[in-house]
Structures are given as C-alpha cells and as structure tokens.
Design a protein around this motif. Structure first.
Motif, PDB file in Angstrom:
ATOM      1  N   ASP A  57       0.835  -1.189   0.000  1.00 34.98           N
ATOM      2  CA  ASP A  57       0.000   0.000   0.000  1.00 34.98           C
ATOM      3  C   ASP A  57       0.880   1.253   0.000  1.00 34.98           C
ATOM      4  O   ASP A  57       2.078   1.189   0.256  1.00 34.98           O
ATOM      5  CB  ASP A  57      -1.008  -0.028   1.148  1.00 34.98           C
ATOM      6  CG  ASP A  57      -0.362   0.091   2.502  1.00 34.98           C
ATOM      7  OD1 ASP A  57       0.454   1.004   2.692  1.00 34.98           O
ATOM      8  OD2 ASP A  57      -0.672  -0.748   3.367  1.00 34.98           O
ATOM      9  N   CYS A  58       0.237   2.387  -0.321  1.00 32.50           N
ATOM     10  CA  CYS A  58       0.971   3.638  -0.512  1.00 32.50           C
ATOM     11  C   CYS A  58       1.805   4.025   0.706  1.00 32.50           C
ATOM     12  O   CYS A  58       2.806   4.712   0.586  1.00 32.50           O
ATOM     13  CB  CYS A  58       0.002   4.762  -0.831  1.00 32.50           C
ATOM     14  SG  CYS A  58      -0.845   4.532  -2.387  1.00 32.50           S
ATOM     15  N   ARG A  59       1.363   3.632   1.887  1.00 35.28           N
ATOM     16  CA  ARG A  59       2.097   4.042   3.086  1.00 35.28           C
ATOM     17  C   ARG A  59       3.395   3.274   3.231  1.00 35.28           C
ATOM     18  O   ARG A  59       4.391   3.798   3.714  1.00 35.28           O
ATOM     19  CB  ARG A  59       1.244   3.833   4.326  1.00 35.28           C
ATOM     20  CG  ARG A  59       0.309   4.985   4.518  1.00 35.28           C
ATOM     21  CD  ARG A  59      -0.363   4.923   5.863  1.00 35.28           C
ATOM     22  NE  ARG A  59      -1.364   5.979   5.911  1.00 35.28           N
ATOM     23  CZ  ARG A  59      -2.528   5.869   6.512  1.00 35.28           C
ATOM     24  NH1 ARG A  59      -2.849   4.744   7.117  1.00 35.28           N
ATOM     25  NH2 ARG A  59      -3.359   6.856   6.514  1.00 35.28           N
ATOM     26  N   GLN A  94       5.041   1.698   0.642  1.00 30.27           N
ATOM     27  CA  GLN A  94       5.942   1.962  -0.472  1.00 30.27           C
ATOM     28  C   GLN A  94       5.160   2.574  -1.618  1.00 30.27           C
ATOM     29  O   GLN A  94       4.227   1.957  -2.135  1.00 30.27           O
ATOM     30  CB  GLN A  94       6.577   0.633  -0.906  1.00 30.27           C
ATOM     31  CG  GLN A  94       7.768   0.827  -1.805  1.00 30.27           C
ATOM     32  CD  GLN A  94       8.166  -0.489  -2.441  1.00 30.27           C
ATOM     33  OE1 GLN A  94       7.885  -1.577  -1.926  1.00 30.27           O
ATOM     34  NE2 GLN A  94       8.811  -0.406  -3.581  1.00 30.27           N
ATOM     35  N   CYS A  95       5.562   3.751  -2.019  1.00 28.33           N
ATOM     36  CA  CYS A  95       4.878   4.413  -3.123  1.00 28.33           C
ATOM     37  C   CYS A  95       5.121   3.640  -4.409  1.00 28.33           C
ATOM     38  O   CYS A  95       6.247   3.316  -4.746  1.00 28.33           O
ATOM     39  CB  CYS A  95       5.383   5.843  -3.249  1.00 28.33           C
ATOM     40  SG  CYS A  95       4.892   6.626  -4.798  1.00 28.33           S
ATOM     41  N   ALA A  96       4.058   3.336  -5.103  1.00 31.36           N
ATOM     42  CA  ALA A  96       4.197   2.567  -6.340  1.00 31.36           C
ATOM     43  C   ALA A  96       4.363   3.481  -7.540  1.00 31.36           C
ATOM     44  O   ALA A  96       4.368   3.025  -8.672  1.00 31.36           O
ATOM     45  CB  ALA A  96       2.984   1.663  -6.522  1.00 31.36           C
ATOM     46  N   ASN A  97       4.470   4.759  -7.269  1.00 32.28           N
ATOM     47  CA  ASN A  97       4.719   5.712  -8.338  1.00 32.28           C
ATOM     48  C   ASN A  97       3.617   5.724  -9.394  1.00 32.28           C
ATOM     49  O   ASN A  97       3.902   5.635 -10.585  1.00 32.28           O
ATOM     50  CB  ASN A  97       6.039   5.360  -9.011  1.00 32.28           C
ATOM     51  CG  ASN A  97       6.897   6.598  -9.094  1.00 32.28           C
ATOM     52  OD1 ASN A  97       6.369   7.706  -9.224  1.00 32.28           O
ATOM     53  ND2 ASN A  97       8.196   6.408  -8.987  1.00 32.28           N
ATOM     54  N   CYS A  98       2.401   5.863  -8.943  1.00 30.47           N
ATOM     55  CA  CYS A  98       1.285   5.768  -9.885  1.00 30.47           C
ATOM     56  C   CYS A  98       1.120   7.042 -10.703  1.00 30.47           C
ATOM     57  O   CYS A  98       0.450   7.045 -11.726  1.00 30.47           O
ATOM     58  CB  CYS A  98      -0.009   5.456  -9.147  1.00 30.47           C
ATOM     59  SG  CYS A  98      -0.679   6.858  -8.240  1.00 30.47           S
ATOM     60  N   GLY A  99       1.709   8.127 -10.220  1.00 32.02           N
ATOM     61  CA  GLY A  99       1.613   9.382 -10.971  1.00 32.02           C
ATOM     62  C   GLY A  99       0.688  10.401 -10.319  1.00 32.02           C
ATOM     63  O   GLY A  99       0.735  11.586 -10.639  1.00 32.02           O
ATOM     64  N   ARG A 158       3.186  15.694  -3.421  1.00 34.93           N
ATOM     65  CA  ARG A 158       3.298  14.633  -2.433  1.00 34.93           C
ATOM     66  C   ARG A 158       1.933  14.045  -2.071  1.00 34.93           C
ATOM     67  O   ARG A 158       0.891  14.651  -2.282  1.00 34.93           O
ATOM     68  CB  ARG A 158       3.983  15.127  -1.168  1.00 34.93           C
ATOM     69  CG  ARG A 158       3.402  16.411  -0.602  1.00 34.93           C
ATOM     70  CD  ARG A 158       4.277  16.904   0.529  1.00 34.93           C
ATOM     71  NE  ARG A 158       4.087  16.061   1.686  1.00 34.93           N
ATOM     72  CZ  ARG A 158       3.203  16.338   2.645  1.00 34.93           C
ATOM     73  NH1 ARG A 158       2.461  17.403   2.572  1.00 34.93           N
ATOM     74  NH2 ARG A 158       3.073  15.550   3.687  1.00 34.93           N
ATOM     75  N   CYS A 159       2.002  12.834  -1.537  1.00 33.84           N
ATOM     76  CA  CYS A 159       0.798  12.198  -1.036  1.00 33.84           C
ATOM     77  C   CYS A 159       0.868  12.204   0.477  1.00 33.84           C
ATOM     78  O   CYS A 159       1.946  12.198   1.046  1.00 33.84           O
ATOM     79  CB  CYS A 159       0.732  10.758  -1.509  1.00 33.84           C
ATOM     80  SG  CYS A 159       0.284  10.619  -3.225  1.00 33.84           S
ATOM     81  N   ASP A 160      -0.279  12.204   1.107  1.00 32.57           N
ATOM     82  CA  ASP A 160      -0.302  12.092   2.557  1.00 32.57           C
ATOM     83  C   ASP A 160       0.194  10.696   2.918  1.00 32.57           C
ATOM     84  O   ASP A 160      -0.212   9.727   2.312  1.00 32.57           O
ATOM     85  CB  ASP A 160      -1.730  12.264   3.043  1.00 32.57           C
ATOM     86  CG  ASP A 160      -1.848  11.968   4.506  1.00 32.57           C
ATOM     87  OD1 ASP A 160      -1.297  12.749   5.287  1.00 32.57           O
ATOM     88  OD2 ASP A 160      -2.456  10.952   4.849  1.00 32.57           O
TER      89      ASP A 160
HETATM   90  S1  SF4 Z   1       1.801   8.510  -5.957  1.00 29.94           S
HETATM   91 FE1  SF4 Z   1       0.580   8.554  -4.086  1.00 29.94          FE
HETATM   92  S2  SF4 Z   1      -1.298   7.459  -4.646  1.00 29.94           S
HETATM   93 FE2  SF4 Z   1       0.223   6.952  -6.198  1.00 29.94          FE
HETATM   94  S3  SF4 Z   1       1.192   5.072  -5.451  1.00 29.94           S
HETATM   95 FE3  SF4 Z   1       2.447   6.769  -4.712  1.00 29.94          FE
HETATM   96  S4  SF4 Z   1       1.645   7.177  -2.661  1.00 29.94           S
HETATM   97 FE4  SF4 Z   1       0.077   5.948  -3.722  1.00 29.94          FE
END
Ligand code: SF4
Lengths: 220, 626
Positions: free
Chosen positions: B605-607, B609-614, B623-625
């Motif tokens: 999940d994003c917390r 590891q960021c999957a770099n979805c854009g 940034r994302c929370d």
């Molecule tokens: S960019 Fe934000 S929403 Fe997208 S995968 Fe990374 S943390 Fe999650």
C-alpha cells in the motif's frame, strides 16, 4: 423536571410532514435549541415528546398540542421564542404553559374544509351544502381497523357554518368529535362526495382550528 | 448566508397551492416534494444573477444523503449573486401526476421551473442513474440532446464519479466536470455569468470552458471507429485539450464543509451527520475505481474533524454521527478522533458509527469505544474467498486477519457478521468460489470456539456482488463474466454452503451487466439510453423499475451489441472511450498492476511503499499524505 404543554401550528408546506416525521423534526429542533428535555429510556434514547391526536397528512392546524418535560429551570412562557428559530418553515410554537388537563380528555375539534370549485360558482352551492349538514342522519362509509364501516356524522358534527370565501371557495366550519368516534376534517368532504356527489368540489383544503375537552374548554 | 425573503415564500406557497398542491395528496411521501426544511437556503431572486439547479438523478431520500451534494449546495450558495437550489427525481407516481397536469420539474426552494434556470448541474455517482438525467430533463420540458438545446441558457452539465467515463451521456450534457467539483463548479458558474453578461453563444462559451482544467466538453471531441467497432481515433476540436485532467482539492482542512446544513423533515437514507476523514485510499485494490480515481490521498486533521463534527451535530440536532471514507480504519488518528467525538457525544447520547472497517486492523479497543454508545452488526469485506484470489485483486487481507477479527468480535459479544464478496473476478476458478463457502464455515467455527454468548445464536450472512470492470482501475481492460456464468457460480456457491447458520444472498447479474455496459460504454449508447427511457422511464436503479426487456429491445432496435462493451477483453493499445480523460494515474501504472494481478503479485500500500502511480503530480507540492 417541569411539565410543559406547547401549542403549535403546522401550516403551509409543513402540512405534508407526516406524524412520525413531525416527532423527529421536533426532537431535532429541541436538540438544536439547546432546551434540555427528558429523554426516553433504553439503548437509543430520544427526546421524549408526546403529541395528542395525530393530524392527518395534508391538513393544516393552528391548535396542535405537544407535551414535554423540561430538565432546565426555565419558565414555560419563554419556550416558544427559544424554540421557534430552530423549527422548519410552517411549524411554529404559539404558546407554552403547564398542562391544565390530561391529553386523554380531549374530546372535540373545530375544523374547516375549504372546497374549491373551478367553475367559479361556489356561492350557488352554499344553500345545498347547508341543507346537507342539517340532515337528521348523514351516513358515510369510512375506513376503520376492521375494513370499511358506516358512521353517522349527524350526531358527531355540530355548529356547522358555511361561508363564501370567494367565487371559487366555500368554507365549511364545524365542531366534530375527536375521539370515539374520530371524525377527520376529510370526513366532511366524504359526506359531500357520498351523499351529494353533484356538490363535490375540484379540490379541498383542511384546517384544524381549536381542540376542546368534554366541557368545551379549549385545551390551552 | 440565509438571505431570507418572506415575500418569496408566500409567492411559492401561492403557486404551490395553485398547481402542485392539487397533486400532492395523491402521491406517496409528499414531504419530499415541498422543500421548506430547516436550513434550506432562500434568496431573493431579484438580487441574484445566476440561478443554479443542483440536480440529483435519484430520489430525495438518496440525494439528501449524499455528502457531495451538500458540499456543492453550500459552496455555490456562498457565492455572491448565485442561488443554488435542489432538484431530485420524483418517484413514479409524482412524475405521472406532473406529466398529466403539465407541471414541469421545479426546484424545491423556489418552486420555479428548472427549465428557466441558468445552469443545471447533475451529480452522478451511479451509472444506473443516467436514465434519471433523461427523466429529469424530460420532466423539465427540455430537449434531451445537447445539440438540440441551441442557446447558452440553460447550461446542462454533469459531475461525480461516473464522469471518469462520461461518454455514454456525452450527447445529453453540454460539459462534464472531471474530479472534485468544489472549485470547478464555481469557475464554470463565474464563466457563465460573464458569458451571459456579454451575450456569448453556446459554442463560444463551451470553447472557453474547455480551457478550464477538469472541464470536458464532449462535443469538442470527434470519435471515429474501426470496422470491428473499436475506436479508431478521438480528435479534439477548437481549444479542447487532448487530455482533460481531473481536479482535486488540495487542502481539505481549509476547504468548505457543510456544518450548517439542511435537516430534512422526512426520513432519508442516511439521517445523520457524516464526516469525511479523507479523500483517496492508500490501499490500491485493483477492482476499485474509487481507490484509483480519488488519488492522491488527502487527509483531514483530527482537530478539524472533531470541530466540524461537533458543530454539525449542534447545528442539525442529529443524534448520530458516522465517519465515512473509503477505508475509515486507515485513518491514522482514528482512536484520537473517536475519543474527541465521544467526549462530546456520550453525555449527549449521540451515537457514533464506523462503517467499512477493514478486517485486518479491527481492534477490540476501538470496538469497545463504539459499543459504549451503540452496538450494531459487523461487516467485513474480504471480497474474495481464496488467498490467491485476494492477491489477484490486491486485497491485502489474510484469512488469519479475518478470523482474528471475527474472534475479537465474537469475544466482544457480537453475533451478527456480514461477509461481502465479489464474483467473476479476473482469473477466478471454481475453487475460488468454493473457498468463499469454506471461509464462511471457518468464521462459524470461530464463533463456536470463542463466542462468549452462545445462547444468542449466530447469524453469518454471505453476500456476493457481480464484478463490474470499471474505467481508470487496473481491471479496465477485463471482460465481465457472462450472465450464465454468474448464475452457475451463484448456484455452485449455494450448493457449497455447509451450515444453516450461514445464509447466502446474491446480486442480480442482469443489473451488473447493464452497469458494465454503461461503465465501459461510449457515445454510441446515447440512442440506447433514449429508447430505454421511452420504454421504462427513469429510476432504473430501483428494482421495481428496472426492465431487462426494455434494455434488450433498446440494444436490438439500435443495433448495439452490449457484449462488445461488457464481455470483451480489451487490448493494451485499444483506444478506450475515456482515453481523453485522466485521473492523474498513469495508464502504464494501471497496466502494470493488471500484469501483476495475473501473476497474483501484490503491491504494497501507498504508506509502505509508493508505487509511483503518478497521482502525486496532481498536488502542487507533489506529495501524497503518508
Ligand atoms: S503517488 Fe501517491 S497514490 Fe500513487 S502510489 Fe504513490 S503514494 Fe500511492
């Protein structure tokens, strides 16, 4: 705890609020107003509100009665002004006081039916309507808990007056029995429809004007 | 805010008495057609220059339960010179009476006909309510098609989650707002005001509107098709951008929240105060459109929420508050938030409810807190029965998590558990279906072992819905199972259930099929929607008004093959109807997630590891929370 009886009106758009919804509307309004009132017991307590004689959906009223118990030390007299800002359009507390009698003693209601005739010849029907309500017996078929039943309105409806309001409107005002049997304002229209169909209006509006006990003393 | 005009109310009453009043005694629940509720906003129409009809293509009870609608109502009414009023789709009986008497659709506040408004904005959260849009336009007395409404006024647009693929209704609306509407709706309104003052034509206005970020003007995109029916090209015209990127509100703490809102005088579906903890979701379940289109995750501060919650409760008089978000229990300060709210709620006998708890972090502590005020049934959504299947959809929940949560619940005295699953997921086999029954049986055994109050008995309910592939999710290319296959799987699961204590209910696959057609469809569906509307009217989301025959006849009449949209797997390079729209998540990322799903590989999940979805690029700070 202070017992308190509120007289309120339900007019205009608010006449379409059902009895159950009206209870909830008052519960929310009391909470908003900050007036602390006694709650029901149990797992899901709500402000305790008791209302005499549910009003028919679509009927306006200027004489509804509501009993509550106030927790705070406040005079009943100031209650309407404290509550009114929190009520929706059309619902307004008129006065509040210590209840002088039991709700169960409620016996008569003065109400009116305004009959609308689109042909503009309301006045021509006045005499016939008067004659109808002066009959010795005026039977209507009425829905009861056990299906359809007969009810004679004559002994339960009195002090009938018929007034020409405009070219299109006739207003019938009467004193009716509130309990045993219950005569609703719409029953007056039923009497017209069932006994003199030629006098049936295109539309009718109902209003409760006053409630009384068995001695014809107004309830508040 | 409450510019109140008594004279106006009397006007309304007068007109109502004249026309609407005569039909109200004939219909069910008339209170939903009168307006006049506490908190309704009245303005003097001589003092406003833009009349905005905020329309919800479903009933009053559903619409008034929609937080988004209440937010927009407040935002628009806070604008100077703008009066925003509410309009809902009338129930059949009312619609019939209105048509019979020639009463056009009217707004609740003023009672004025919707067709005389400047702007008509629809909030669309469910594909099945597309027919509601047609129903309402028709009742208003307006032409259904945008091309037949030649003038600038009234401007008809739509917003809401469905607008990530607005194509099925492209011919009916003048424009669509993509993403969150708080700012975009206001900008559209301002632009309209200018256009009206300067006497612009409708094409002129639409061309200008297309320059605003998040505004999609369907008529400015030319669609061409290949022989096989797939889209060959989509060409923007005029000033329309090649891709319209959605709008987001960056700072939820500073954005408008309706703490002073309408309290309906008649019962609605969610009759309570609702708090939105955050937008977006850190999880990334691959079937979930909301999880992708609401990215990036933005959280509200605990203090803000407690403050707004208390204020909203005080102002409404509601006795219940619920926390709503995609995955409420992912809110980091959930315990603190509950404490903050309960401190105020408990002495006042206000109850707090937490929907959508995840099975993996359901804690006893939290449960007890909520229980102190009220105890309701528990709901878990494992979504799939087998671990393999849960990995495919990236639902990072293990059987152990689920059983542990159930154990906690049973030990805490709960005895009613609802389990939600999805059927027809990509790569699903019969073993995966049978695994649902096995899991339910294990839940039952957990109850037998740990329940503190066995005398009460246990009730386990298994519900399955039919998987609908949704645009902008990693499963957007997938084919939906055929209806026969759904029926077979439902029967299989029914036969696999091993105890009478477990009851099984399932969704009708016909509705899910139509849902898939509409979710994945393009503008060639416009005549189909018109035919269905002619045959069966609006309110199609309601079982009693949904007509399978009407849909089948409409598809046939218009030579449209619904299976082309719903049951066909799409290729990586196919131009999808929503290719001109972006929710900020890269298509490459969606495809990669789809490939991972085929290998049953999970994505953290994003917390973690960021999957770099854009999506983080949508926020100015990038940034994302977390
Ligand atoms: S960019 Fe934000 S929403 Fe997208 S995968 Fe990374 S943390 Fe999650």
């Amino acid at each position: 705890m202070t017992k308190c009886r509120i007289r309120f009106e339900k007019t205009g758009r608010a006449k379409y609020i059902s009895h159950l919804d009206l209870m909830r509307t008052f519960q929310h309004a009391f909470i908003r107003s900050g007036i602390k009132i006694k709650h029901t017991e149990g797992f899901n307590p709500h402000p305790y509100i008791s209302m005499a004689l549910p009003l028919q959906l679509g009927c306006e009223s200027v004489c509804e009665v509501l009993d509550i118990q106030i927790e705070d030390d406040m005079s009943q007299r100031t209650l309407p002004e404290k509550l009114n800002p929190w009520l929706p359009e059309g619902i307004r507390a008129i006065s509040a006081a210590l209840p002088i009698n039991k709700v169960g003693l409620l016996k008569y209601v003065r109400c009116s039916v305004t009959m609308v005739y689109d042909d503009g010849k309301a006045a021509e029907r006045k005499a016939a309507i008067e004659e109808l309500f002066a009959r010795e017996s005026l039977i209507i078929m009425k829905k009861t808990k056990r299906g359809m039943g007969e009810l004679d309105l004559a002994p339960n409806v009195s002090e009938v007056s018929v007034e020409v309001i405009s070219d299109t409107e006739l207003k019938v005002t009467a004193l009716v029995s509130a309990v045993e049997p219950t005569v609703n304002p719409s029953n007056l229209l039923d009497a017209v429809k069932q006994n003199a169909p030629e006098l049936e209006p295109d539309f009718a509006k109902y209003m409760r004007l006053e409630v009384y006990d068995g001695n014809m003393k107004p309830f508040m | 805010m409450y510019a109140f005009c008594v004279q106006y109310i009397y006007d309304w009453r007068y007109r109502m008495e004249q026309r609407i009043e005569r039909i109200l005694p004939k219909v069910q629940k008339p209170a939903r057609y009168t307006g006049g509720e506490y908190g309704e906003i009245m303005k003097n129409k001589d003092e406003v220059d833009v009349r905005f009809a905020l329309c919800f293509p479903d009933t009053y009870e559903i619409g008034m339960s929609n937080l988004g609608l209440r937010i927009l109502y407040g935002v628009l009414n806070n604008m100077d010179g703008v009066w925003c009023e509410r309009v809902f789709e009338p129930w059949r009986d009312m619609a019939e009476e209105m048509r019979k008497e020639g009463i056009p659709l009217y707004a609740l506040e003023s009672g004025d006909p919707v067709k005389d408004f400047d702007i008509i904005g629809f909030s669309v959260g469910y594909e099945m309510s597309y027919l509601g849009i047609l129903d309402m336009l028709d009742l208003a007395g307006l032409p259904l098609r945008s091309a037949d409404r030649k003038e600038l006024t009234p401007l008809v647009f739509a917003g809401g989650t469905c607008m990530y693929n607005p194509e099925p209704i492209a011919d009916f609306i003048d424009l669509a707002v993509i993403g969150e509407g708080e700012e975009a709706d206001a900008e559209i309104t301002e632009l309209y005001r200018k256009a009206k003052k300067e006497g612009w034509s409708k094409p002129q206005f639409l061309n200008e509107a297309a320059k605003i970020q998040g505004i999609y003007v369907p008529s400015l995109y030319q669609h061409e098709y290949n022989e096989d029916g797939t889209i060959k090209s989509i060409t923007p015209k005029g000033d329309a951008p090649a891709v319209v990127t959605k709008r987001i509100i960056e700072n939820l703490d500073e954005s408008y929240f309706p703490t002073n809102t309408i309290v309906p005088s008649t019962e609605i579906v969610h009759d309570r105060t609702v708090l939105e903890l955050f937008r977006g979701c850190v999880r990334g379940c691959r079937f979930c459109q909301a999880g992708y289109v609401y990215r990036p995750i933005r959280r509200k501060k605990c203090d803000t929420l407690v403050k707004q919650g208390i204020e909203a409760l005080k102002n409404s008089g509601y006795e219940e508050i619920s926390l709503s978000s995609l995955s409420t229990s992912d809110y980091k300060e959930l315990t603190g938030l509950c404490d903050g709210l309960l401190e105020w709620c408990e002495p006042r006998k206000v109850s707090l409810s937490l929907p959508s708890l995840r099975a993996d972090n359901f804690s006893m502590e939290l449960m007890k807190k909520v229980q102190k005020v009220r105890k309701s049934g528990l709901t878990f959504a494992p979504e799939a029965g087998s671990q393999r299947m849960r990995d495919v959809i990236n639902k990072n929940v293990t059987e152990e998590d689920i059983l542990n949560s159930c154990r906690t619940a049973f030990e805490g005295g709960w005895s009613t558990v609802k389990l939600y699953f999805m059927m027809g997921l990509p790569t699903e086999t019969d073993e995966d279906i049978i695994a649902i029954a096995d899991l339910a049986f294990k839940v039952l055994n957990t109850w037998k072992k740990y329940a503190t109050n066995k005398a009460r008995g246990v009730k386990i309910t298994v519900s399955t819905s039919c998987f609908v592939p949704k645009p902008m999710s990693p499963f957007q290319w997938e084919a939906q199972d055929s209806m026969e296959e759904f029926l077979r799987k439902q029967q299989l699961l029914k036969d696999s259930m091993r105890s009478k204590a477990i009851s099984y209910s399932w969704h009708d696959s016909t509705v899910s099929f139509i849902e898939a057609v509409l979710a994945l469809g393009d503008r060639r569906l416009a005549p189909v929607l018109e035919s269905v509307f002619k045959r069966s009217g609006g309110l199609a989301a309601w079982e009693e008004f949904f007509s399978e025959d009407a849909w089948n006849e409409a598809f046939e009449e218009n030579g449209v093959d619904p299976h082309f949209y719903a049951n066909r797997e799409k290729g990586r390079d196919e131009i999808l109807p929503w290719s001109t729209i972006s929710a900020g998540v890269k298509t490459e990322h969606l495809w990669e997630e789809r490939e991972r799903s085929r290998r049953a590989e999970i994505t953290p999940d994003c917390r973690n590891q960021c999957a770099n979805c854009g999506a983080r690029k949508l926020s100015k700070e990038g940034r994302c929370d977390d």
